[in-house]
Design an enzyme around this catalytic site. Structure first.
Site, short mmCIF file in Angstrom:
data_model
loop_
_atom_site.label_atom_id
_atom_site.label_comp_id
_atom_site.label_asym_id
_atom_site.label_seq_id
_atom_site.Cartn_x
_atom_site.Cartn_y
_atom_site.Cartn_z
N GLU A 1 45.54 -51.09 32.81
CA GLU A 1 46.45 -52.14 33.31
C GLU A 1 47.90 -51.88 32.90
O GLU A 1 48.61 -52.77 32.45
CB GLU A 1 45.98 -53.54 32.86
C1 LIG Z 1 38.37 -47.01 30.90
C2 LIG Z 1 39.30 -47.11 32.05
C3 LIG Z 1 39.08 -48.05 33.04
C4 LIG Z 1 39.91 -48.10 34.15
N1 LIG Z 1 39.60 -48.96 35.18
C5 LIG Z 1 40.31 -48.85 36.35
C6 LIG Z 1 39.90 -49.58 37.51
O1 LIG Z 1 38.93 -50.34 37.49
N2 LIG Z 1 40.60 -49.40 38.66
C7 LIG Z 1 41.69 -48.58 38.73
O2 LIG Z 1 42.27 -48.45 39.79
N3 LIG Z 1 42.11 -47.89 37.64
C8 LIG Z 1 41.45 -48.00 36.46
N4 LIG Z 1 41.85 -47.29 35.35
C9 LIG Z 1 43.04 -46.46 35.44
C10 LIG Z 1 44.20 -46.89 34.55
O3 LIG Z 1 44.86 -47.97 35.12
C11 LIG Z 1 45.08 -45.64 34.39
O4 LIG Z 1 44.41 -44.80 33.49
C12 LIG Z 1 46.45 -45.95 33.93
O5 LIG Z 1 47.17 -46.52 34.97
C13 LIG Z 1 47.20 -44.70 33.44
O6 LIG Z 1 47.07 -43.64 34.34
P1 LIG Z 1 46.71 -42.19 33.80
O7 LIG Z 1 45.56 -42.32 32.87
O8 LIG Z 1 46.56 -41.30 34.96
O9 LIG Z 1 47.97 -41.76 32.92
P2 LIG Z 1 49.32 -41.13 33.47
O10 LIG Z 1 49.84 -41.92 34.61
O11 LIG Z 1 49.13 -39.67 33.67
O12 LIG Z 1 50.30 -41.37 32.25
C14 LIG Z 1 50.32 -40.50 31.12
C15 LIG Z 1 51.32 -41.04 30.11
O13 LIG Z 1 52.64 -41.04 30.66
C16 LIG Z 1 53.23 -42.33 30.50
N5 LIG Z 1 54.13 -42.58 31.63
C17 LIG Z 1 53.91 -42.38 32.94
N6 LIG Z 1 55.00 -42.74 33.66
C18 LIG Z 1 55.92 -43.18 32.77
C19 LIG Z 1 57.25 -43.70 32.87
N7 LIG Z 1 57.86 -43.85 34.04
N8 LIG Z 1 57.88 -44.04 31.76
C20 LIG Z 1 57.29 -43.90 30.54
N9 LIG Z 1 56.05 -43.42 30.39
C21 LIG Z 1 55.37 -43.07 31.48
C22 LIG Z 1 52.07 -43.29 30.46
O14 LIG Z 1 52.43 -44.48 29.79
C23 LIG Z 1 51.03 -42.49 29.71
O15 LIG Z 1 51.27 -42.64 28.33
C24 LIG Z 1 41.03 -47.24 34.23
C25 LIG Z 1 41.28 -46.33 33.20
C26 LIG Z 1 40.43 -46.25 32.12
C27 LIG Z 1 40.72 -45.23 31.06
#
Ligand SMILES: Cc1cc2nc3c(=O)[nH]c(=O)nc-3n(C[C@H](O)[C@H](O)[C@H](O)COP(=O)(O)OP(=O)(O)OC[C@H]3O[C@@H](n4cnc5c(N)ncnc54)[C@H](O)[C@@H]3O)c2cc1C
Length: 765
Positions: free
Chosen positions: A454
């Site tokens: 989230e």
């Molecule tokens: C257990 C689990 C359940 C989930 N459930 C769902 C679900 O039901 N439905 C769904 O759609 N998604 C779901 N997600 C996805 C979740 O919302 C994403 O993992 C989250 O949005 C982060 O995306 P990412 O993991 O690809 O990280 P990335 O987007 O690759 O980010 C990597 C890092 O970069 C940072 N970052 C990225 N952009 C910026 C910026 N502009 N400024 C500063 N920092 C930045 C982030 O904060 C993070 O620390 C789930 C994830 C997990 C792990």
């Protein structure tokens, strides 16, 4: 003299006569404004416009009206919601064995699934007219929190259908037909929803999803209809492996203009039965070994009818705004509930353990080093509960406060991470050894999940809180941006002109206000209350003024660059956040009748908030690109230096005193913590040992006195000491029996699990 008068008259004419002012002053400023604040992208605009400004707006204005804070109704459970807590929730808690769920079954048992589905746990937000429970946000939060103190896996499973997902989206945007089709099944637990936004290429940058829908003609139920051909590849989707209905976000294109003139419609959300041809529910993930369902889904050239778009064809391309609005509500309930649960559990168990566990001949809770960590645990838990209640309360007022919920998501999960680390440090080996007796391990394993979902925390702190907050909460900037984007340039200039004058007045007020409050240390600020907490309101008002001033200057100096200067802007976000946390704490204290026992918790929380505000402003000013402006701001805000200090050690010790003995404040602070019945449950065992050691103190005092007189030897193991005291008639046989029971409980409560050879290789990870 006459030259000065002439200049003044000229100034009054220039500023006072609208046409002259507009052409000579506003026009060039407007041109510069447009240059430094480039137009917002569609997704940025939608994110900023979505949701509501609430108490955060007051804090940003520099002069919070504290009476408004106190007038916000206290969020409370209805009798029906309380009955659900007392009955269905308690029954469920007794069915959960989190060790087995996580380490052995890696799923909830079948009877738990059917209890959850059959008793409306998935239907908390669905209206009664569709068979749902129609609970408030505070009830939703309280239920999830209580369950999370027992099993994170069960809490996450229940939380997802009740936050962002098909249910929430349908209720806000669904057509009547869609509501009738899906809500009864979702309420009855016959349908299990999931919502798929994230994919391999788009996580935080959810607006950049590569998944597509192309409007075209195709066959559906034997007829040719206009529909959408979908291609998607999603991962991390909670409940996907067991879902019967998939909420899907994709970008919609209409190359043949079958829907209208636009060819790129933008992000769209649809509801698709997972049994629909072509929908693939892929493999299951294993997030930090937690046992809730999470996995992948994909589809290639899957054709769906247009009316599967949530809200129908009219909502084609409006998915981003839907998601931002619904996400913000979810963010204010679910993750805050989990974070608070961590606080309640860690506070109750760590306080008990610190008392029961002895080293160097005394309870470890008596060592100052342990007290420092335990004090933090207690104070953070108080803040968490205050924020949980206040933020859920906003959602119950039918608000969707996007900045406040981002603050809650980031700070509450970070506070729970910190306090859980403290709880681990205090428990030491007792928390490390995984097994049925370990009540902290699964929370620790699951902590990074709360940090990531989230809105991953770095993004939430750096972009969402201030990046969006500054524009959303500022009394004029969003309207100024709208004026700049006005396609009618003359109209835009007029709008900007009237805003500019107000903005200048606002900035001047903040400049002089900050200096006056800096020079007088906020002593003349008003407080809505008398007593010890009055001084906190005064300081928070002062820091609110400082925030308004620094935010204006940074927008003026850095313009559009500010959002890329995340290290700077995040610090201003921290100031706003700590103002919010402190507000929640003070309101909580008032709403609960100004209990004297709460004062150490309030003191610690608010003083830490003020300290963090000072630190954030200091870091901001030290790194502000213009050294001259930084120096001017520092002189205005802190003419005599930053005076805020971390809470005194005695405050942490007062908190520990409250946590190391049974009492009302301990019960109130941890009222959501599940404590199992009997000694077979690890929390029940720890609680029983804690009570038994306390109750044994009068008897132990007799033994200590005898040791002092030399009647009984010192430094004997407890079991021998009891028998020696009985032999020497220092204690009666009943008292000896009481001590034997206490000693058994004490020993068991500090014991950890060990496994016979082979057991682990068969079952656990
Ligand atoms: C257990 C689990 C359940 C989930 N459930 C769902 C679900 O039901 N439905 C769904 O759609 N998604 C779901 N997600 C996805 C979740 O919302 C994403 O993992 C989250 O949005 C982060 O995306 P990412 O993991 O690809 O990280 P990335 O987007 O690759 O980010 C990597 C890092 O970069 C940072 N970052 C990225 N952009 C910026 C910026 N502009 N400024 C500063 N920092 C930045 C982030 O904060 C993070 O620390 C789930 C994830 C997990 C792990």
């Amino acid at each position: 003299m006459s030259i000065v008068i002439l200049l003044l008259v000229a100034l009054i004419v220039v500023l006072g006569v609208a046409d002259i002012r507009r052409n000579l002053v506003t026009k060039p400023i407007f041109a510069v404004f447009k240059k430094i604040l480039p137009p917002l992208s569609d997704t940025e605009r939608e994110a900023m416009e979505a949701g509501d400004v609430w108490w955060d707006g007051e804090l940003f204005k520099g002069k919070p009206d504290w009476h408004k804070l106190h007038a916000i109704p206290k969020a409370e459970l209805s009798a029906e919601e309380q009955a659900f807590m007392d009955n269905e929730v308690e029954t469920l808690l007794k069915m959960l064995d989190d060790y087995k769920i996580v380490q052995e079954q890696r799923d909830l048992p079948a009877e738990v699934w059917s209890y959850i589905k059959g008793n409306g746990f998935f239907a908390m937000i669905i209206p009664k007219s569709y068979g749902g429970r129609e609970f408030s946000a505070i009830a939703n939060s309280t239920i999830v929190s209580r369950i999370a103190t027992r099993s994170l896996t069960a809490a996450v499973t229940i939380m997802v259908p009740n936050s962002l997902g098909p249910g929430e989206l349908l209720m806000h945007y669904g057509t009547q037909e869609q509501k009738d089709r899906w809500l009864p099944g979702l309420a009855a637990g016959k349908e299990v929803p999931c919502f798929a936004l994230t994919g391999p290429e788009a996580g935080s940058d959810a607006g950049g999803i590569p998944d597509t829908g192309v409007v075209c003609k195709g066959e559906f139920e034997g007829k040719e209809v206009v529909g959408i051909r979908l291609n998607w590849d999603k991962r991390y989707i909670t409940l996907a492996p067991v879902a019967t209905v998939l909420g899907l976000a994709f970008k919609l294109y209409d190359p043949d203009n079958l829907l209208g003139e636009k060819t790129e419609l933008g992000i769209t959300c649809a509801l698709i039965p997972t049994s629909h041809q072509g929908v693939e529910i892929g493999d299951r993930h294993f997030p930090m070994n937690m046992a809730f369902m999470n996995g992948t889904t994909y589809g290639k050239d899957v054709f769906i009818p247009l009316d599967w778009i949530i809200g129908g064809p009219d909502y084609a391309g409006r998915g981003w705004r839907m998601l931002v609005e619904c996400l913000s509500a979810g963010r204010g309930i679910s993750l805050p509930a989990l974070a608070t649960a961590t606080g309640h559990l860690a506070t109750r168990m760590t306080g008990a353990y610190s008392y029961v566990r002895q080293q160097f001949g005394m309870s470890i809770g008596k060592f100052e080093g342990v007290q420092e960590a335990l004090g933090r645990i207690g104070a953070y838990t108080y803040s968490l509960e205050a924020m949980r209640v206040m933020t859920a309360g906003a959602i119950d007022l039918n608000l969707s406060p996007s900045v406040v919920t981002a603050i809650a998501k980031f700070h509450m999960t970070e506070m729970s991470r910190t306090l859980l680390n403290d709880a681990f440090d205090i428990h030491s080996g007792r928390a490390i050894q995984v097994g049925p007796k370990n009540y902290l391990a699964h929370g620790y394993m699951g902590m990074p999940i709360s940090i990531t979902v989230e809105g991953a925390n770095i993004l939430t702190r750096n972009l969402m809180i201030f990046g969006q907050g500054a524009t959303r909460c500022h009394p004029y900037v969003l309207q100024e941006l709208e004026a700049a984007a006005n396609p009618n340039a003359e109209e835009g200039l007029k709008q900007f002109d009237s805003l500019l004058m107000k903005h200048i007045g606002f900035a001047m007020g903040n400049t002089f206000g900050a200096l006056f409050q800096g020079l007088t240390a906020g002593a003349f600020n008003s407080s809505p209350v008398a007593g010890e907490t009055a001084k906190y309101y005064k300081q928070l008002s002062r820091m609110s003024r400082a925030l308004a001033l620094c935010a204006d200057f940074s927008m003026l100096m850095l313009g559009g660059d500010l959002k890329r200067k995340e290290m700077l802007s995040a610090r201003l976000g921290d100031v706003l956040s700590h103002l919010y946390i402190a507000s929640a704490v003070l309101k909580f204290y008032e709403d609960n009748g100004r209990q004297v026992a709460d004062l150490p918790f309030v003191r610690y929380a608010v003083e830490r908030n003020l300290f963090e505000i000072g630190k954030a402003l200091d870091g901001f000013l030290q790194n502000f690109p213009s050294r001259v402006v930084a120096r001017v701001l520092k002189t205005l805000v802190f003419p005599f230096g930053i005076g805020y200090k971390m809470p005194a050690d005695e405050t942490a010790q007062d908190i520990c005193d409250a946590l190391l003995k049974p009492g009302v404040i301990r019960d109130r602070l941890t009222h959501l913590c599940f404590i199992g019945e009997g000694e077979n449950d690890p929390t029940g065992l720890m609680e029983s040992a804690f009570m038994a050691v306390h109750e044994a103190q009068p008897v132990m005092k007799k033994i200590y006195a005898a040791q002092k007189q030399g009647t009984i030897a010192r430094k004997l193991p407890m079991d021998i000491l009891i028998e020696k005291a009985l032999e020497a008639s220092v204690i009666s046989s009943d008292e000896a029996q009481q001590l034997r029971v206490m000693n058994k409980l004490r020993f068991e409560s500090i014991s950890v699990d060990s496994f016979k050879p082979g057991v682990l290789s068969d079952n656990a990870i």
